[in-house]
Design a protein around this motif. Sequence first.
Motif, PDB file in Angstrom:
ATOM      1  N   ALA A  54     -23.087   2.978  18.233  1.00 32.65           N
ATOM      2  CA  ALA A  54     -22.215   3.846  17.447  1.00 32.65           C
ATOM      3  C   ALA A  54     -20.948   3.094  17.047  1.00 32.65           C
ATOM      4  CB  ALA A  54     -21.856   5.085  18.256  1.00 32.65           C
ATOM      5  N   ASP A  55     -20.620   3.162  15.789  1.00 31.58           N
ATOM      6  CA  ASP A  55     -19.388   2.602  15.238  1.00 31.58           C
ATOM      7  C   ASP A  55     -19.309   1.081  15.222  1.00 31.58           C
ATOM      8  OD1 ASP A  55     -18.448   5.236  14.833  1.00 31.58           O
ATOM      9  OD2 ASP A  55     -17.679   5.309  16.884  1.00 31.58           O
ATOM     10  N   TYR A  76     -15.301   9.340   7.882  1.00 30.68           N
ATOM     11  CA  TYR A  76     -13.890   9.702   7.765  1.00 30.68           C
ATOM     12  C   TYR A  76     -13.009   8.907   8.728  1.00 30.68           C
ATOM     13  CZ  TYR A  76     -15.618  13.824   5.196  1.00 30.68           C
ATOM     14  OH  TYR A  76     -16.229  14.664   4.310  1.00 30.68           O
ATOM     15  N   GLY A  77     -13.521   8.611   9.915  1.00 26.64           N
ATOM     16  CA  GLY A  77     -12.756   7.830  10.880  1.00 26.64           C
ATOM     17  C   GLY A  77     -12.470   6.435  10.367  1.00 26.64           C
ATOM     18  N   LEU A  81      -8.800   4.614   9.282  1.00 28.13           N
ATOM     19  CA  LEU A  81      -8.365   3.298   9.759  1.00 28.13           C
ATOM     20  C   LEU A  81      -8.115   2.342   8.587  1.00 28.13           C
ATOM     21  CD1 LEU A  81     -10.789   2.903  12.786  1.00 28.13           C
ATOM     22  CD2 LEU A  81      -8.322   3.373  12.882  1.00 28.13           C
ATOM     23  N   GLY A  82      -8.996   2.395   7.602  1.00 28.76           N
ATOM     24  CA  GLY A  82      -8.831   1.539   6.424  1.00 28.76           C
ATOM     25  C   GLY A  82      -7.558   1.860   5.657  1.00 28.76           C
ATOM     26  N   LEU A  83      -7.270   3.144   5.497  1.00 31.60           N
ATOM     27  CA  LEU A  83      -6.033   3.544   4.815  1.00 31.60           C
ATOM     28  C   LEU A  83      -4.813   3.041   5.572  1.00 31.60           C
ATOM     29  CD1 LEU A  83      -6.877   7.225   3.801  1.00 31.60           C
ATOM     30  CD2 LEU A  83      -6.591   5.271   2.260  1.00 31.60           C
ATOM     31  N   ALA A  84      -4.848   3.169   6.899  1.00 30.54           N
ATOM     32  CA  ALA A  84      -3.721   2.720   7.721  1.00 30.54           C
ATOM     33  C   ALA A  84      -3.503   1.213   7.600  1.00 30.54           C
ATOM     34  CB  ALA A  84      -3.952   3.108   9.182  1.00 30.54           C
ATOM     35  N   LEU A 106     -10.588  14.959   8.292  1.00 33.75           N
ATOM     36  CA  LEU A 106     -10.771  14.757   9.732  1.00 33.75           C
ATOM     37  C   LEU A 106     -10.723  16.084  10.488  1.00 33.75           C
ATOM     38  CD1 LEU A 106      -8.565  11.573  10.210  1.00 33.75           C
ATOM     39  CD2 LEU A 106     -11.052  11.700  10.512  1.00 33.75           C
ATOM     40  N   GLN A 107      -9.848  16.986  10.081  1.00 35.43           N
ATOM     41  CA  GLN A 107      -9.750  18.300  10.724  1.00 35.43           C
ATOM     42  C   GLN A 107     -11.038  19.096  10.526  1.00 35.43           C
ATOM     43  OE1 GLN A 107      -7.540  19.424  12.734  1.00 35.43           O
ATOM     44  NE2 GLN A 107      -7.938  21.606  12.806  1.00 35.43           N
TER      45      GLN A 107
END
Length: 147
Positions: A54-55, A76-77, A81-84, A106-107
Amino acid sequence: MKIYVDADACPVKDIIISEGTKAHIPVILVTSFSHFSTTEQPSGVETIYVDSGADAADYRIMKLAEKGNLIITQDYGLASLGLAKGCTVLHHKGFIYTNENIDQLLQTRYLSAMARKGGKRTKGPKPFTSEDREKFRELFKEVISEL
């Protein structure tokens, strides 16, 4: 700039490869060994294989991606992370993840997971359509021309 693709279940790899190579942008497909292929990719396209855990693909993409890169994912996770990290992140259904929409996405994912954990049934994603495919193609071409 490089394009990183969370490639295990990406239905638009062909568009990414075609348009990315036309624009002379390196395309890196990150996929698990369970999707191993001997198909030779065109020049400018690299495939990186990771464990099936996973991941694993997400972690590898985040290790490699740098500010200004483009990431294609439905996760979405990974998008968060990519946006950050300062990357532009696209979904294969033709929308851009932004700092304004990622929290809501994410919510919603979290609430759906909690409902399933509580025994409720939730709807899965809508089927991928030819309209989604064309919407992605147009967005992808626009984004790579701007970057």
